[in-house]
Design an enzyme around this catalytic site. Structure first.
Site, short mmCIF file in Angstrom:
data_model
loop_
_atom_site.label_atom_id
_atom_site.label_comp_id
_atom_site.label_asym_id
_atom_site.label_seq_id
_atom_site.Cartn_x
_atom_site.Cartn_y
_atom_site.Cartn_z
CD GLU A 25 67.37 4.29 -15.39
OE1 GLU A 25 67.06 3.94 -14.24
OE2 GLU A 25 66.57 4.28 -16.35
CG HIS A 38 67.37 -5.73 -10.43
ND1 HIS A 38 66.47 -6.26 -11.32
CD2 HIS A 38 66.89 -4.51 -10.07
CE1 HIS A 38 65.46 -5.41 -11.48
NE2 HIS A 38 65.70 -4.34 -10.73
#
Length: 341
Positions: A60, A128
């Site tokens: 990322e 998540h």
């Protein structure tokens, strides 16, 4: 006019902007061959090719930096995170680079960058299921956009792509489908909310910083985002059966924030409930309550009620998750409190 789900509306908006402007590119993990973790970018690689749709490594920080660099050189990148939780791996790039470069360059460098992806508690556990908008709302230089309906999603993604500043575009996983859950089968007997599913085929832009009154009312205002908007609409329908008129406002973007629309509603109803899925401490709801107190204090007849998640990581177990995340009953109880004080 057709009916689209939220993911299809976002996809259509991105495709139309990519067709109209060759500088719009897309990058992220699995956005190409796989079509995105939730298939928002399905078939875009076939149409636009590998020069404009880039499958990236699982880094990322790396591909966020790539997006920032591309924006600085004249492109308009859209960076997708498989889950917005993963943006924390790139916080230096987002907070210290993307958000600050325009100011530090004296306005000479623009960063027309969209950072988008799914969030929200959906049974996927602590890493998540987070709601990250308050982190970015706290970051000067970042815009924060949160569509809760397909109509809004298409118009807002088009505006985000055209903006010359970095925009965080937040999508809720439970709103991706063809219809949006009001209370959810396990949570309420309320009907499915199909609001905002009529989406024009032609491109259109909704200005960032424009709230929308999803339901007119006169007794109490509920301000809510993403999934909480739909649960609030369920509460409004329930309370209407008891003769209580609820106005429901979707801010649609948190930065910039449409204070005028919120203030006009507060002046009309004099009672307010703010609902957000992120945590209560230093969260979106806390900031909205403070804003209302700053601008609307003398219009209030009772303290503003705040409904937000419990200050804990999101648990994995379904029953524990329901306890942590605001439910229809929590919002309804807050509306009663606002009216009874």
């Amino acid at each position: 006019m057709r009916q689209l789900g939220l993911s299809a509306a976002i996809r259509e908006g991105i495709i139309q902007e990519m067709r109209a402007d060759d500088s719009v590119i897309l990058l992220g993990e699995d956005v190409g061959k796989f079509g995105g973790a939730f298939h928002v970018t399905h078939d875009m690689l076939d149409e636009f090719g590998a020069n404009r749709v880039w499958d990236t490594p699982i880094s990322e920080a790396g591909f966020t930096g790539l997006g920032i660099g591309a924006a600085l050189t004249g492109l308009r990148p859209i960076v997708e995170y498989q889950y917005l939780d993963f943006i924390f791996c790139a916080m230096d790039q987002v907070v210290n680079q993307a958000a600050k470069i325009r100011l530090m360059s004296g306005g000479r460098a623009k960063v027309p960058l969209v950072l988008r992806g799914p969030q929200g508690a959906t049974g996927r556990g602590a890493q998540h299921s987070q709601s990250i908008e308050a982190y970015m709302m706290h970051t000067p230089g970042m815009k924060v956009v949160m569509p809760a309906t397909p109509f809004d999603a298409k118009g807002l993604i088009i505006s985000a792509i055209r903006d010359d500043n970095p925009v965080l575009f937040v999508e809720h996983k439970l709103l991706y489908g063809a219809a949006s859950p009001g209370g959810g089968k396990a949570l309420s007997d309320s009907a499915i909310q199909a609001i905002g599913m009529d989406v024009p085929e032609e491109p259109y832009a909704i200005p960032l910083g424009s709230a929308d009154v999803k339901r007119q009312g006169s007794d109490v205002t509920i301000i809510a985002t993403l999934l909480m908007l739909h649960r609030s609409l369920t509460v409004a329908a329930q309370l209407a059966e008891q003769g209580i008129s609820v106005e429901v406002i979707d801010p649609r973007s948190l930065v910039p924030l449409d204070v005028d629309t919120i203030a006009a509603s507060v002046a009309k109803t004099n009672h307010v409930v703010v609902v957000s899925e992120d945590t209560s401490r230093a969260g979106v709801a806390a900031e909205l309550v403070a804003t209302i107190n700053d601008h609307c204090f003398y219009d209030l007849e009772a303290p503003v009620q705040r409904v937000a998640a419990v200050d804990t990581p999101i648990p994995f177990g379904p029953a524990a998750e329901r306890h942590v995340i605001p439910q229809v009953d929590d919002i309804r109880a807050a509306a009663y409190r606002a009216l009874s004080d």
